[in-house]
Design a protein around this motif. Structure first.
Motif, mmCIF file in Angstrom:
data_model
loop_
_atom_site.group_PDB
_atom_site.id
_atom_site.type_symbol
_atom_site.label_atom_id
_atom_site.label_comp_id
_atom_site.label_asym_id
_atom_site.label_seq_id
_atom_site.Cartn_x
_atom_site.Cartn_y
_atom_site.Cartn_z
ATOM 1 N N SER A 95 0.807 -1.221 0.000
ATOM 2 C CA SER A 95 0.000 0.000 0.000
ATOM 3 C C SER A 95 0.838 1.268 0.000
ATOM 4 C CB SER A 95 -0.942 -0.008 1.208
ATOM 5 O OG SER A 95 -1.876 -1.058 1.103
ATOM 6 N N ALA A 96 1.864 1.323 0.832
ATOM 7 C CA ALA A 96 2.640 2.551 0.991
ATOM 8 C C ALA A 96 3.530 2.858 -0.207
ATOM 9 C CB ALA A 96 3.493 2.454 2.255
ATOM 10 N N GLU A 97 3.706 1.899 -1.120
ATOM 11 C CA GLU A 97 4.641 2.095 -2.230
ATOM 12 C C GLU A 97 3.967 2.241 -3.587
ATOM 13 O OE1 GLU A 97 7.972 2.538 -2.276
ATOM 14 O OE2 GLU A 97 7.802 2.697 -0.095
ATOM 15 N N ARG A 98 2.643 2.222 -3.647
ATOM 16 C CA ARG A 98 1.969 2.191 -4.943
ATOM 17 C C ARG A 98 2.265 3.430 -5.787
ATOM 18 N NH1 ARG A 98 -3.666 -0.073 -2.437
ATOM 19 N NH2 ARG A 98 -3.242 1.715 -1.102
ATOM 20 N N GLU A 99 2.196 4.610 -5.175
ATOM 21 C CA GLU A 99 2.473 5.825 -5.958
ATOM 22 C C GLU A 99 3.914 5.856 -6.446
ATOM 23 O OE1 GLU A 99 0.917 6.321 -2.757
ATOM 24 O OE2 GLU A 99 -1.037 6.233 -3.738
ATOM 25 N N ASN A 100 4.843 5.420 -5.591
ATOM 26 C CA ASN A 100 6.252 5.416 -5.985
ATOM 27 C C ASN A 100 6.512 4.465 -7.148
ATOM 28 O OD1 ASN A 100 7.007 7.279 -4.022
ATOM 29 N ND2 ASN A 100 7.467 5.711 -2.501
ATOM 30 N N LEU A 101 5.889 3.301 -7.116
ATOM 31 C CA LEU A 101 6.083 2.330 -8.196
ATOM 32 C C LEU A 101 5.646 2.904 -9.536
ATOM 33 C CD1 LEU A 101 4.809 -0.935 -6.459
ATOM 34 C CD2 LEU A 101 7.166 -0.452 -7.152
ATOM 35 N N ILE A 102 4.541 3.637 -9.519
ATOM 36 C CA ILE A 102 4.047 4.248 -10.760
ATOM 37 C C ILE A 102 4.933 5.406 -11.184
ATOM 38 C CG2 ILE A 102 2.117 5.489 -11.804
ATOM 39 C CD1 ILE A 102 0.265 3.920 -9.857
ATOM 40 N N SER A 103 5.210 6.318 -10.255
ATOM 41 C CA SER A 103 5.990 7.519 -10.578
ATOM 42 C C SER A 103 7.392 7.183 -11.061
ATOM 43 C CB SER A 103 6.068 8.442 -9.354
ATOM 44 O OG SER A 103 4.785 8.853 -8.940
ATOM 45 N N ASN A 104 7.980 6.146 -10.477
ATOM 46 C CA ASN A 104 9.344 5.750 -10.844
ATOM 47 C C ASN A 104 9.404 4.910 -12.113
ATOM 48 O OD1 ASN A 104 10.199 7.036 -8.511
ATOM 49 N ND2 ASN A 104 10.333 5.157 -7.308
ATOM 50 N N GLY A 105 8.252 4.521 -12.635
ATOM 51 C CA GLY A 105 8.239 3.701 -13.844
ATOM 52 C C GLY A 105 8.525 2.233 -13.598
ATOM 53 N N ASP A 106 8.442 1.782 -12.338
ATOM 54 C CA ASP A 106 8.679 0.369 -12.033
ATOM 55 C C ASP A 106 7.536 -0.509 -12.525
ATOM 56 O OD1 ASP A 106 11.119 0.879 -10.703
ATOM 57 O OD2 ASP A 106 10.023 1.494 -8.910
ATOM 58 N N VAL A 107 6.340 0.070 -12.627
ATOM 59 C CA VAL A 107 5.175 -0.647 -13.138
ATOM 60 C C VAL A 107 4.444 0.266 -14.111
ATOM 61 C CG1 VAL A 107 4.890 -2.016 -11.032
ATOM 62 C CG2 VAL A 107 3.648 0.144 -11.294
#
Length: 285
Positions: A95-107
């Motif tokens: 939950s705490a990492e969802r925005e980061n995963l998207i913003s960083n291009g990991d997903v």
């Protein structure tokens, strides 16, 4: 300075080779930049963030397979984007990492019981919603002391870091609840079973999935509250309107052809879960 014909030809050959390498990327290179793009010609794979520890919603089984409603939605959407199941790479999205995963291009997409709200929309865009859940409580079957949100005051309540459920309880419903924010729901469930926690709060769809697991049958019960409306959306990179439009179209098709209803019954039916009808698509409109 004069250049011989042989030297000139060699120079041209080198230049052409460099140009071809720059354009083609080499035969052994993955087209990771195109993976999951909304317009790339080559589509090797698409990386999608899901939950790994939510039975009925998003679960990675001991044999490495992925099951749950969100997995079925993600697979259907990926197919509409041009990817077969073997071209999907599922990545854990806590939950705490969802925005980061998207913003960083990991997903490319996050399909992980991801409630749409204004705070999250400052960092990412959503497609959908594709599901409406309600916040509820899971307690031990023999516990009759918790029947309403206010009963959580002075009680030990567990939720996961980064979820909207914990904030909702503390800020609006039971400010004196002793809140523990864990890394995952499985940790909360262990605490509930061992009586170091009194209740677990999150969406009723997730709680129903846990209660329906064979190993948990008879141990836990849903209180039956509707403390909030949680519209699940598919998270994607902010500003990618083309991808948002395509994902919305895929979700509408999933509902219209019956695949959405079939996925709901398959994943939540065993828990006798009463789901809401498929919500209207509002994001991007």
């Amino acid at each position: 300075m004069k250049i011989s014909k042989v030297g000139a030809a060699a120079a041209v050959a080198v230049a052409l080779a460099l140009t071809a390498t720059a354009c083609g990327g080499g035969s052994g290179e993955k087209a990771s930049g195109d993976a999951g793009s909304s317009g790339g010609a080559k589509k090797d794979k698409i990386v999608i963030g899901i939950k790994f520890d939510q039975p009925g919603v998003g679960l990675k089984t001991p044999d490495g397979k992925f099951t749950g409603f969100d997995v079925d939605v993600a697979t259907y959407v990926a197919k509409e984007l041009g990817y077969q199941p073997d071209q999907i790479e599922f990545k854990q999205a806590i939950s705490a990492e969802r925005e980061n995963l998207i913003s960083n291009g990991d997903v490319k997409l996050v399909v992980a019981s991801y409630s749409i709200n204004d705070k999250r929309k400052q960092r990412v865009d959503f497609a959908g919603p594709y599901f409406l859940a309600h916040q509820d409580l899971l307690v031990r079957t023999d516990d009759s002391s918790i029947t309403k949100p206010e009963d959580l005051n002075k009680k030990k309540l567990c939720s996961v870091a980064g979820s909207t459920s914990a904030q909702n309880i503390k800020e609006k419903l039971a400010p004196e609840a002793d809140l523990k924010q864990a890394a995952g729901y499985s940790e909360c469930l262990t605490g509930l079973e061992s009586k170091s926690m009194d209740a677990l709060t999150t969406d009723n769809s997730i709680l129903a999935g846990y209660a329906a697991q064979e190993k948990n049958k008879g141990k836990f019960k849903l209180v039956g509250l509707s403390m909030s409306n949680e519209n699940y959306g598919i998270g994607l990179k902010k500003g990618d309107k083309d991808l948002q439009t395509k994902v919305n179209a895929a979700l509408k098709k999933m509902v219209s052809d019956g695949a959405w209803e079939a996925a709901v019954k398959k994943n939540f039916g065993p828990a006798d879960y009463k789901n809401e009808p498929a919500p209207q698509i509002t994001e991007g409109s």
